[in-house]
Write a protein that holds these residues in place. Structure first.
Motif, PDB file in Angstrom:
ATOM      1  N   SER A  41      -8.227  68.863  11.509  1.00  0.00           N
ATOM      2  CA  SER A  41      -8.110  70.297  11.685  1.00  0.00           C
ATOM      3  C   SER A  41      -9.031  70.784  12.806  1.00  0.00           C
ATOM      4  N   THR A  42      -8.855  72.013  13.184  1.00  0.00           N
ATOM      5  CA  THR A  42      -9.676  72.619  14.217  1.00  0.00           C
ATOM      6  C   THR A  42     -10.768  73.453  13.578  1.00  0.00           C
ATOM      7  N   THR A 274      -3.458  78.955  14.214  1.00  0.00           N
ATOM      8  CA  THR A 274      -4.446  79.896  14.713  1.00  0.00           C
ATOM      9  C   THR A 274      -3.857  80.651  15.893  1.00  0.00           C
ATOM     10  N   TYR A 291      -2.000  78.053  18.463  1.00  0.00           N
ATOM     11  CA  TYR A 291      -2.427  76.705  18.123  1.00  0.00           C
ATOM     12  C   TYR A 291      -1.786  76.308  16.793  1.00  0.00           C
ATOM     13  N   ASP A 293      -1.625  73.284  14.038  1.00  0.00           N
ATOM     14  CA  ASP A 293      -2.331  72.068  13.618  1.00  0.00           C
ATOM     15  C   ASP A 293      -3.402  71.672  14.621  1.00  0.00           C
ATOM     16  N   GLY A 294      -4.053  72.689  15.199  1.00  0.00           N
ATOM     17  CA  GLY A 294      -5.170  72.418  16.098  1.00  0.00           C
ATOM     18  C   GLY A 294      -4.768  72.184  17.537  1.00  0.00           C
ATOM     19  N   ASP A 295      -3.467  72.070  17.847  1.00  0.00           N
ATOM     20  CA  ASP A 295      -3.022  71.815  19.215  1.00  0.00           C
ATOM     21  C   ASP A 295      -2.319  73.045  19.775  1.00  0.00           C
ATOM     22  N   ASP A 321     -13.180  76.872  20.157  1.00  0.00           N
ATOM     23  CA  ASP A 321     -12.397  75.940  19.354  1.00  0.00           C
ATOM     24  C   ASP A 321     -12.862  74.525  19.658  1.00  0.00           C
ATOM     25  N   GLU A 323     -12.119  70.638  18.853  1.00  0.00           N
ATOM     26  CA  GLU A 323     -11.160  69.712  18.273  1.00  0.00           C
ATOM     27  C   GLU A 323     -11.896  68.587  17.552  1.00  0.00           C
ATOM     28  N   LYS A 325     -10.167  66.022  16.154  1.00  0.00           N
ATOM     29  CA  LYS A 325      -9.280  64.857  16.101  1.00  0.00           C
ATOM     30  C   LYS A 325      -9.856  63.733  16.941  1.00  0.00           C
TER      31      LYS A 325
END
Length: 325
Positions: A41-42, A274, A291, A293-295, A321, A323, A325
């Motif tokens: 997650s972010t 987001t 965004y 799923d964080g991307d 933000d 990341e 991942k």
């Protein structure tokens, strides 16, 4: 969980259970961190006085502090790792300088240094020539207890956690308590072998002045001598503290496991979707960054509303933000 153990259960003579509890605290604590890390997650952070990062993104004061903290952690972890490796090298160099004697089918390493206090590392037992001639049997029984209970594996695991979490006092306290439980178990092993308790305790007192060599080894003259003698003389009946401690620790474990299994874990990280509004004067969808799923993505129209688990709208330009991942 460590505080609960220390206040209520550290003095209990349930050695196997105490060891399992301490190791479980390690596993659950590390497991929670790994679980959050693997969610991908972010994490949304907010800073003040934003500047411009090298990639063009806003970098606030909080972001700078986070980067500084990460640098300090890396430096501390590297130092702790180097010190641990130096100690391992010292141990093997010391063992190499010893003479090998076979006692009851086991290799015993004899040092000519009189001040050397007996200790074990892995399957190796090290003691001085004086101890070999005077107190071999009880010392050998004690160190054999460490080897049979495989305490070295616990210590190496605890040392690794201490390297990674060098900034956290609980990591050091947990390691010390784990080593204390190891000594309790080795002492109990000696007495169960048939040696006289008074004679063994007298030997511990005599060896208390010896030098302790390895931090990651199992020292015969562990510093908490008074506690060890008290534990040997104590019965196995549960105390009033344990009647409170075990339920509290159980609640802590259940709460931790529930936290890991809960689908609402996202409260600690960023939501699945987001939306950041960069232009307060415009509300059109074309003027926001999305965004998923964080991307960063422009596929919002392709997602079914039933697939969206959470939505957060942020209008703060100072946000950062990160990341994970």
């Amino acid at each position: 969980m460590w505080i609960c153990y220390r206040l209520f259960l550290a003095s209990e003579k349930k050695l196997v259970l105490s060891r399992c509890l301490l190791l479980s605290i390690y596993v659950l604590s590390i497991g929670s961190a790994v679980y959050i890390r693997l969610t991908g997650s972010t994490i949304v952070l907010y800073g003040s006085s934003p500047g411009e990062a090298s990639d063009g993104s806003a970098l606030g004061t909080f972001g700078f502090v986070m980067q500084l903290g990460a640098t300090v952690w890396c430096v501390g972890a590297v130092i702790a790792l180097v010190l641990t490796l130096v100690e391992v090298v010292r141990i093997f160099a010391f063992i190499k300088s010893c003479r090998i004697m076979v006692v009851d089918g086991r290799n015993v390493y004899i040092s000519d240094k009189v001040s050397t206090s007996p200790f074990s590392f892995g399957n190796r037992i090290i003691l001085s020539q004086r101890d070999y001639g005077r107190s071999l049997e009880m010392i050998l029984a004690h160190e054999t207890g460490h080897i049979r209970y495989k305490h070295s594996y616990d210590i190496l695991f605890a040392q690794l956690v201490t390297i990674l979490c060098w900034y956290n006092p609980a990591a050091w306290f947990l390691r010390n308590d784990l080593k204390t439980v190891h000594e309790y178990q080795a002492d109990s092993y000696v007495l169960n072998t048939g040696y006289d308790a008074a004679a063994y305790q007298t030997l511990l007192i005599k060896k208390a002045a010896g030098s302790k060599f390895p931090t990651i080894g199992n020292n015969f003259n562990h510093s908490k001598l008074k506690m060890r003698i008290s534990m040997m003389n104590r019965g196995y009946a549960s105390s009033v503290r344990s009647l409170v401690g075990y339920p509290l620790l159980g609640v802590a474990f259940i709460g931790g496991i529930a936290l890991l299994m809960s689908p609402t874990i996202s409260f600690a990280v960023a939501p699945r979707v987001t939306v950041t509004n960069e232009d307060k004067g415009k509300a059109a969808l074309d003027n926001v960054n999305i965004y998923i799923d964080g991307d960063k993505s422009d596929r919002l129209d392709e997602i079914s509303p039933s697939e969206i688990k959470a939505i957060t709208i942020s209008k703060d330009k100072k946000r950062i933000d990160i990341e994970t991942k």
